[in-house]
Scaffold this motif. Structure first.
Motif, PDB file in Angstrom:
ATOM      1  N   THR A   1       0.836  -1.196   0.000  1.00 36.50           N
ATOM      2  CA  THR A   1       0.000   0.000   0.000  1.00 36.50           C
ATOM      3  C   THR A   1       0.872   1.248   0.000  1.00 36.50           C
ATOM      4  OG1 THR A   1      -1.794  -1.158   1.116  1.00 36.50           O
ATOM      5  CG2 THR A   1      -1.812   1.256   1.262  1.00 36.50           C
ATOM      6  N   ASP A   2       1.875   1.271   0.866  1.00 36.44           N
ATOM      7  CA  ASP A   2       2.774   2.422   0.924  1.00 36.44           C
ATOM      8  C   ASP A   2       3.541   2.599  -0.393  1.00 36.44           C
ATOM      9  OD1 ASP A   2       1.963   2.899   3.521  1.00 36.44           O
ATOM     10  OD2 ASP A   2       3.766   2.052   4.445  1.00 36.44           O
ATOM     11  N   ALA A   3       3.959   1.495  -0.994  1.00 34.09           N
ATOM     12  CA  ALA A   3       4.738   1.570  -2.230  1.00 34.09           C
ATOM     13  C   ALA A   3       3.872   1.958  -3.421  1.00 34.09           C
ATOM     14  CB  ALA A   3       5.421   0.227  -2.497  1.00 34.09           C
ATOM     15  N   GLY A   4       2.664   1.406  -3.498  1.00 36.22           N
ATOM     16  CA  GLY A   4       1.807   1.649  -4.650  1.00 36.22           C
ATOM     17  C   GLY A   4       0.986   2.918  -4.574  1.00 36.22           C
ATOM     18  N   GLY A   5       0.781   3.446  -3.372  1.00 38.29           N
ATOM     19  CA  GLY A   5      -0.019   4.663  -3.212  1.00 38.29           C
ATOM     20  C   GLY A   5       0.442   5.813  -4.092  1.00 38.29           C
ATOM     21  N   PRO A   6       1.732   6.117  -4.114  1.00 34.47           N
ATOM     22  CA  PRO A   6       2.193   7.208  -4.982  1.00 34.47           C
ATOM     23  C   PRO A   6       1.958   6.929  -6.479  1.00 34.47           C
ATOM     24  CG  PRO A   6       3.818   6.758  -3.285  1.00 34.47           C
ATOM     25  CD  PRO A   6       2.785   5.659  -3.208  1.00 34.47           C
ATOM     26  N   LEU A   7       2.025   5.669  -6.887  1.00 34.06           N
ATOM     27  CA  LEU A   7       1.750   5.327  -8.285  1.00 34.06           C
ATOM     28  C   LEU A   7       0.280   5.615  -8.619  1.00 34.06           C
ATOM     29  CD1 LEU A   7       3.698   1.954  -8.613  1.00 34.06           C
ATOM     30  CD2 LEU A   7       4.250   4.113  -9.762  1.00 34.06           C
ATOM     31  N   VAL A   8      -0.614   5.260  -7.695  1.00 30.57           N
ATOM     32  CA  VAL A   8      -2.045   5.522  -7.902  1.00 30.57           C
ATOM     33  C   VAL A   8      -2.298   7.027  -7.926  1.00 30.57           C
ATOM     34  CG1 VAL A   8      -4.352   5.278  -6.898  1.00 30.57           C
ATOM     35  CG2 VAL A   8      -2.813   3.315  -6.977  1.00 30.57           C
ATOM     36  N   ALA A   9      -1.685   7.756  -7.008  1.00 29.78           N
ATOM     37  CA  ALA A   9      -1.871   9.213  -6.969  1.00 29.78           C
ATOM     38  C   ALA A   9      -1.399   9.850  -8.276  1.00 29.78           C
ATOM     39  CB  ALA A   9      -1.120   9.805  -5.783  1.00 29.78           C
ATOM     40  N   ARG A  10      -0.282   9.381  -8.776  1.00 28.25           N
ATOM     41  CA  ARG A  10       0.278   9.932 -10.014  1.00 28.25           C
ATOM     42  C   ARG A  10      -0.611   9.595 -11.223  1.00 28.25           C
ATOM     43  NH1 ARG A  10       4.821   8.472 -13.458  1.00 28.25           N
ATOM     44  NH2 ARG A  10       5.523  10.417 -14.395  1.00 28.25           N
ATOM     45  N   ALA A  11      -1.259   8.433 -11.199  1.00 27.15           N
ATOM     46  CA  ALA A  11      -2.092   7.998 -12.328  1.00 27.15           C
ATOM     47  C   ALA A  11      -3.571   8.344 -12.135  1.00 27.15           C
ATOM     48  CB  ALA A  11      -1.940   6.484 -12.510  1.00 27.15           C
ATOM     49  N   ALA A  12      -3.906   9.083 -11.096  1.00 27.57           N
ATOM     50  CA  ALA A  12      -5.311   9.336 -10.732  1.00 27.57           C
ATOM     51  C   ALA A  12      -6.147   9.872 -11.888  1.00 27.57           C
ATOM     52  CB  ALA A  12      -5.382  10.288  -9.539  1.00 27.57           C
ATOM     53  N   ALA A  13      -5.581  10.706 -12.720  1.00 31.40           N
ATOM     54  CA  ALA A  13      -6.354  11.299 -13.821  1.00 31.40           C
ATOM     55  C   ALA A  13      -6.825  10.253 -14.824  1.00 31.40           C
ATOM     56  CB  ALA A  13      -5.521  12.365 -14.535  1.00 31.40           C
ATOM     57  N   SER A  14      -6.141   9.106 -14.888  1.00 35.48           N
ATOM     58  CA  SER A  14      -6.522   8.069 -15.858  1.00 35.48           C
ATOM     59  C   SER A  14      -7.306   6.927 -15.217  1.00 35.48           C
ATOM     60  CB  SER A  14      -5.272   7.515 -16.550  1.00 35.48           C
ATOM     61  OG  SER A  14      -4.440   6.865 -15.613  1.00 35.48           O
ATOM     62  N   LEU A  15      -7.623   7.060 -13.941  1.00 39.88           N
ATOM     63  CA  LEU A  15      -8.365   6.020 -13.235  1.00 39.88           C
ATOM     64  C   LEU A  15      -9.805   6.456 -13.002  1.00 39.88           C
ATOM     65  CD1 LEU A  15      -5.735   5.078 -10.491  1.00 39.88           C
ATOM     66  CD2 LEU A  15      -6.181   3.886 -12.646  1.00 39.88           C
ATOM     67  N   THR A  16     -10.676   5.484 -12.806  1.00 40.13           N
ATOM     68  CA  THR A  16     -12.043   5.775 -12.417  1.00 40.13           C
ATOM     69  C   THR A  16     -11.992   6.550 -11.098  1.00 40.13           C
ATOM     70  OG1 THR A  16     -12.841   3.765 -13.488  1.00 40.13           O
ATOM     71  CG2 THR A  16     -14.251   4.711 -11.767  1.00 40.13           C
ATOM     72  N   PRO A  17     -12.763   7.629 -10.964  1.00 45.05           N
ATOM     73  CA  PRO A  17     -12.721   8.406  -9.717  1.00 45.05           C
ATOM     74  C   PRO A  17     -12.972   7.514  -8.494  1.00 45.05           C
ATOM     75  CG  PRO A  17     -13.966   9.582 -11.387  1.00 45.05           C
ATOM     76  CD  PRO A  17     -13.678   8.205 -11.947  1.00 45.05           C
ATOM     77  N   GLY A  18     -12.176   7.745  -7.470  1.00 46.39           N
ATOM     78  CA  GLY A  18     -12.342   7.023  -6.215  1.00 46.39           C
ATOM     79  C   GLY A  18     -11.538   5.737  -6.106  1.00 46.39           C
ATOM     80  N   VAL A  19     -10.890   5.280  -7.174  1.00 46.12           N
ATOM     81  CA  VAL A  19     -10.085   4.055  -7.102  1.00 46.12           C
ATOM     82  C   VAL A  19      -8.887   4.312  -6.202  1.00 46.12           C
ATOM     83  CG1 VAL A  19      -8.589   2.477  -8.405  1.00 46.12           C
ATOM     84  CG2 VAL A  19     -10.792   3.147  -9.331  1.00 46.12           C
ATOM     85  N   THR A  20      -8.666   3.401  -5.264  1.00 41.89           N
ATOM     86  CA  THR A  20      -7.552   3.540  -4.318  1.00 41.89           C
ATOM     87  C   THR A  20      -6.564   2.388  -4.493  1.00 41.89           C
ATOM     88  OG1 THR A  20      -8.571   2.193  -2.590  1.00 41.89           O
ATOM     89  CG2 THR A  20      -9.138   4.563  -2.613  1.00 41.89           C
ATOM     90  N   ILE A  21      -5.405   2.541  -3.895  1.00 38.72           N
ATOM     91  CA  ILE A  21      -4.425   1.456  -3.920  1.00 38.72           C
ATOM     92  C   ILE A  21      -4.992   0.231  -3.210  1.00 38.72           C
ATOM     93  CG2 ILE A  21      -3.194   2.272  -1.860  1.00 38.72           C
ATOM     94  CD1 ILE A  21      -1.696   0.359  -4.896  1.00 38.72           C
ATOM     95  N   THR A  22      -5.775   0.433  -2.180  1.00 35.38           N
ATOM     96  CA  THR A  22      -6.389  -0.700  -1.475  1.00 35.38           C
ATOM     97  C   THR A  22      -7.325  -1.460  -2.413  1.00 35.38           C
ATOM     98  OG1 THR A  22      -6.201   0.446   0.635  1.00 35.38           O
ATOM     99  CG2 THR A  22      -7.790  -1.364   0.526  1.00 35.38           C
ATOM    100  N   ASP A  23      -8.109  -0.739  -3.203  1.00 37.82           N
ATOM    101  CA  ASP A  23      -8.981  -1.391  -4.184  1.00 37.82           C
ATOM    102  C   ASP A  23      -8.168  -2.255  -5.138  1.00 37.82           C
ATOM    103  OD1 ASP A  23     -11.193   0.034  -3.166  1.00 37.82           O
ATOM    104  OD2 ASP A  23     -10.948   1.643  -4.660  1.00 37.82           O
TER     105      ASP A  23
END
Length: 188
Positions: free
Chosen positions: A127-149
């Motif tokens: 979660t700690d490692a992937g969180g920044p990747l999700v934050a960086r890619a947020a614009a291309s993800l469905t709104p609300g998708v989290t690293i936990t998801d």
């Protein structure tokens, strides 16, 4: 391991490498004695480094978590944030799908009450490692998708494919299908 003789460090590294292969092939019940034989060391040497099966599994999973966390840090510099995230998720999934026992460890981590020590701390580290990747890619993800998801999806895919004859290929296929739901702008 610092301060150990060179041969002890080599034996440790060799045992760990052999254990990774054995666990990938046989699961978490791989024989410590067989691992020692394959590594060309005595069972006493193996037990000095890994006194219990738990110690061996923990070392294998810790090393893999280190690799996956390092890979996430590398991929933060990927020119396409979405592609970097998906590449990392594939790495996590490949490891989970080909190392029997990790999906259960991830589930145990998630199910443990807050404050209780987690057996391998895999979920928290990923979660700690992937969180920044999700934050960086947020614009291309469905709104609300989290690293936990995303880690829950990867864990579910790994569990669903664990007994498949070609777990890695089936897991990759299912991840591709899943990506359509979490990132409709493109595909894996």
């Amino acid at each position: 391991m610092t301060g150990q003789r060179a041969d002890a460090r080599r034996n440790y590294a060799l045992l760990l490498a052999v254990a990774e292969k054995a666990i990938a092939a046989e699961g978490a019940d791989a024989s410590l004695e067989q691992i020692a034989r394959t590594a060309g060391v005595g069972s006493g040497t193996a037990r000095r480094h890994f006194p219990t099966r738990h110690a061996l599994l923990e070392a294998v999973f810790r090393r893999q978590m280190d690799t996956l966390c390092g890979r996430a840090a590398e991929l933060l510099g990927h020119p396409d944030p979405r592609a970097g995230l998906l590449e990392w998720l594939r790495d996590v999934l490949t490891f989970a799908a080909t190392t029997r026992g990790l999906p259960e460890a991830l589930n145990r981590d998630r199910a443990a009450p807050p404050g209780e020590p987690h057996e391998y701390c895999a979920t928290a580290r990923l979660t700690d490692a992937g969180g920044p990747l999700v934050a960086r890619a947020a614009a291309s993800l469905t709104p609300g998708v989290t690293i936990t998801d995303l880690l829950n999806l990867v864990t579910g895919i790994a569990l669903a494919t664990e007994h498949h004859p070609d777990a890695a290929a089936e897991a990759e296929r299912l991840l591709h299908l899943t990506v359509e739901g979490v990132s409709p702008a493109g595909s894996a």
